[in-house]
Design a protein around this motif. Structure first.
Motif, PDB file in Angstrom:
ATOM      1  N   THR A  57       1.038  -1.165   0.285  1.00  0.00           N
ATOM      2  CA  THR A  57       0.545   0.103   0.725  1.00  0.00           C
ATOM      3  C   THR A  57       1.012   1.464  -0.297  1.00  0.00           C
ATOM      4  OG1 THR A  57      -2.057  -1.283   1.513  1.00  0.00           O
ATOM      5  CG2 THR A  57      -2.097   1.320   1.153  1.00  0.00           C
ATOM      6  N   ALA A  58       2.019   1.651   0.877  1.00  0.00           N
ATOM      7  CA  ALA A  58       3.054   2.397   0.979  1.00  0.00           C
ATOM      8  C   ALA A  58       3.377   2.548  -0.520  1.00  0.00           C
ATOM      9  CB  ALA A  58       4.297   1.932   2.195  1.00  0.00           C
ATOM     10  N   TYR A  59       3.810   1.655  -1.400  1.00  0.00           N
ATOM     11  CA  TYR A  59       3.853   2.056  -2.343  1.00  0.00           C
ATOM     12  C   TYR A  59       3.377   2.654  -3.882  1.00  0.00           C
ATOM     13  CZ  TYR A  59       6.143   0.128  -7.009  1.00  0.00           C
ATOM     14  OH  TYR A  59       6.147   0.450  -8.355  1.00  0.00           O
ATOM     15  N   TYR A  60       1.978   2.273  -3.180  1.00  0.00           N
ATOM     16  CA  TYR A  60       1.574   3.031  -4.125  1.00  0.00           C
ATOM     17  C   TYR A  60       0.751   4.420  -3.354  1.00  0.00           C
ATOM     18  CZ  TYR A  60       0.540  -1.645  -6.818  1.00  0.00           C
ATOM     19  OH  TYR A  60       0.849  -2.357  -7.469  1.00  0.00           O
ATOM     20  N   ALA A  61       0.741   3.991  -2.606  1.00  0.00           N
ATOM     21  CA  ALA A  61       0.243   5.886  -2.352  1.00  0.00           C
ATOM     22  C   ALA A  61       1.947   7.002  -1.932  1.00  0.00           C
ATOM     23  CB  ALA A  61       0.069   5.239  -0.353  1.00  0.00           C
ATOM     24  N   LEU A  62       3.206   6.013  -2.648  1.00  0.00           N
ATOM     25  CA  LEU A  62       3.876   7.238  -2.411  1.00  0.00           C
ATOM     26  C   LEU A  62       4.333   7.173  -3.262  1.00  0.00           C
ATOM     27  CD1 LEU A  62       4.969   6.115   1.470  1.00  0.00           C
ATOM     28  CD2 LEU A  62       3.259   8.139   0.823  1.00  0.00           C
ATOM     29  N   PRO A  73      19.210  -3.201  -4.180  1.00  0.00           N
ATOM     30  CA  PRO A  73      18.335  -4.752  -4.589  1.00  0.00           C
ATOM     31  C   PRO A  73      17.587  -5.041  -3.817  1.00  0.00           C
ATOM     32  CG  PRO A  73      20.605  -5.154  -4.360  1.00  0.00           C
ATOM     33  CD  PRO A  73      20.422  -3.890  -3.230  1.00  0.00           C
ATOM     34  N   MET A  74      16.278  -4.653  -4.056  1.00  0.00           N
ATOM     35  CA  MET A  74      14.584  -5.227  -3.749  1.00  0.00           C
ATOM     36  C   MET A  74      13.959  -2.911  -3.706  1.00  0.00           C
ATOM     37  SD  MET A  74      14.276  -7.926  -4.167  1.00  0.00           S
ATOM     38  CE  MET A  74      11.917  -7.877  -3.651  1.00  0.00           C
ATOM     39  N   PHE A  75      14.959  -2.528  -3.500  1.00  0.00           N
ATOM     40  CA  PHE A  75      14.568  -1.369  -3.159  1.00  0.00           C
ATOM     41  C   PHE A  75      13.329  -0.697  -3.988  1.00  0.00           C
ATOM     42  CE2 PHE A  75      14.636   3.333  -2.694  1.00  0.00           C
ATOM     43  CZ  PHE A  75      14.887   4.462  -1.701  1.00  0.00           C
ATOM     44  N   PRO A  76      12.305  -0.398  -3.468  1.00  0.00           N
ATOM     45  CA  PRO A  76      10.425   0.438  -3.970  1.00  0.00           C
ATOM     46  C   PRO A  76      11.445   1.515  -5.593  1.00  0.00           C
ATOM     47  CG  PRO A  76      10.439   0.342  -2.351  1.00  0.00           C
ATOM     48  CD  PRO A  76      11.742   0.600  -2.828  1.00  0.00           C
TER      49      PRO A  76
END
Length: 357
Positions: A57-62, A73-76
């Motif tokens: 959810t944080a990925y899409y909200a931010l 590695p694996m950083f959004p």
């Protein structure tokens, strides 16, 4: 024509804004499966359950905060192919959903911690029972397909409403958002109360002490009859056999409704089967309810033989929805069984013991 790199093959057909979440989900699923094999403990997903929906959810909200290429590695990150408009503004609705999901995470994380379930040696008792019921090879198939991968995919699906809000509904909050946010906060408070009552009861059952009765909503004077019965039937648990599960499902249903009840109707994808299209926005709700119904049925199949009065509890109290419990009581009254069932369920055992002495 040169062959596509393996990463391009994986991402083919996946929207750019879903590439990092899908990658993160697959890595988590693979890690959970490998750790389960190495340690013999298949509760690896259980320990991260409280965090993953919040991360997605944080990925899409931010979205505007993420770089176009991952520095680690694996950083959004958000691929350069994403439309600039998407990464230049925040969606107030998605931010509100993230704040509520973060609050949900704090409650669940705390309850998981105080019950000691973050202990790396701890494994959900239901997995051990399932392990005994299934052939070893088939349990490993369940471990790979359901425990490791399907559960991780479910946790990703919970963030689909936030994805819709972030990508399609960037404008402003509406009346429905405020109403749903209030309902979500009430729901989290009710689930925290159910957690506290269950924790207080289990402490009394184990130690005979009321030391955990000071938790909000858990100021209940448990009796030896409650402990003898073996399961909790007071407080919110007098109205629902699983009030915490009811609240958990309700929370994700509320989250699912944010983009659906908003003035800006979400654009639905064109699916091969037209019959699926109307249900597509409800996939998170269908997923969470299906998961909790099936897992609760399995849990109760373990509890019923263990506690003699549990069958009466199932007759008297609704599995999830508290508003149905009075209906079950009315039906039992019509059948002439209500007094007998209430005696078993609601703690009149002390009177029976005194009469028998």
């Amino acid at each position: 024509m040169a062959p596509l790199p393996w990463s391009a093959l994986i991402y083919k057909g996946i929207p750019p804004t879903s590439q990092w979440p899908v990658k993160f989900c697959l890595y988590n699923a693979a890690a959970a499966w490998v750790l389960g094999i190495v340690t013999g403990n298949v509760s690896q997903v259980d320990r991260v359950w409280t965090f993953l929906p919040t991360i997605y959810t944080a990925y899409y909200a931010l979205l505007p905060l993420w770089p176009t290429k991952p520095p680690l590695p694996m950083f959004p990150y958000v691929p350069e192919t994403v439309h600039p408009e998407v990464v230049q503004r925040f969606s107030p609705r998605a931010l509100l959903m993230f704040a509520l999901t973060f609050t949900w995470m704090c409650r669940l994380t705390y309850n998981t911690w105080r019950r000691g379930l973050f202990n790396l040696k701890d494994e959900d008792y239901r997995w051990e029972i399932l392990r005994q019921k299934l052939p070893a090879w088939f349990f490993q198939v369940v471990h790979l397909v359901f425990i490791a991968f399907i559960q991780n995919i479910m946790l990703f699906i919970f963030a689909v409403p936030a994805q819709i809000a972030a990508l399609q509904q960037p404008e402003h909050l509406s009346t429905s958002d405020y109403v749903l946010a209030a309902l979500a906060i009430i729901d989290i408070a009710a689930e925290f109360t159910a957690d506290n009552q269950h924790y207080s009861f289990q402490t009394y059952k184990r130690t005979g002490s009321h030391e955990k009765n000071d938790w909000p909503g858990a100021r209940i004077q448990w009796t030896p009859a409650d402990a003898k019965r073996g399961f909790i039937t007071r407080g919110l648990w007098a109205w629902s056999r699983h009030p915490n599960f009811f609240c958990e499902q309700s929370f994700w249903v509320i989250m699912n409704l944010f983009p659906l009840l908003a003035p800006e109707s979400p654009r639905l994808p064109k699916l091969p089967l037209h019959s699926i299209t109307p249900l597509w926005p409800l996939i998170p709700t269908i997923t969470i309810c299906s998961l909790f119904y099936s897992s609760t049925k399995f849990t109760e199949s373990i509890s019923a033989p263990k506690y003699p009065a549990y069958a009466a509890y199932q007759q008297r109290v609704s599995m999830f929805v508290p508003f149905l419990t009075p209906v079950w009581g009315l039906l039992l009254k019509l059948w002439g069984k209500k007094e007998q069932v209430d005696t078993l369920v609601y703690g009149q055992l002390e009177l029976e013991e005194k009469k028998s002495q």
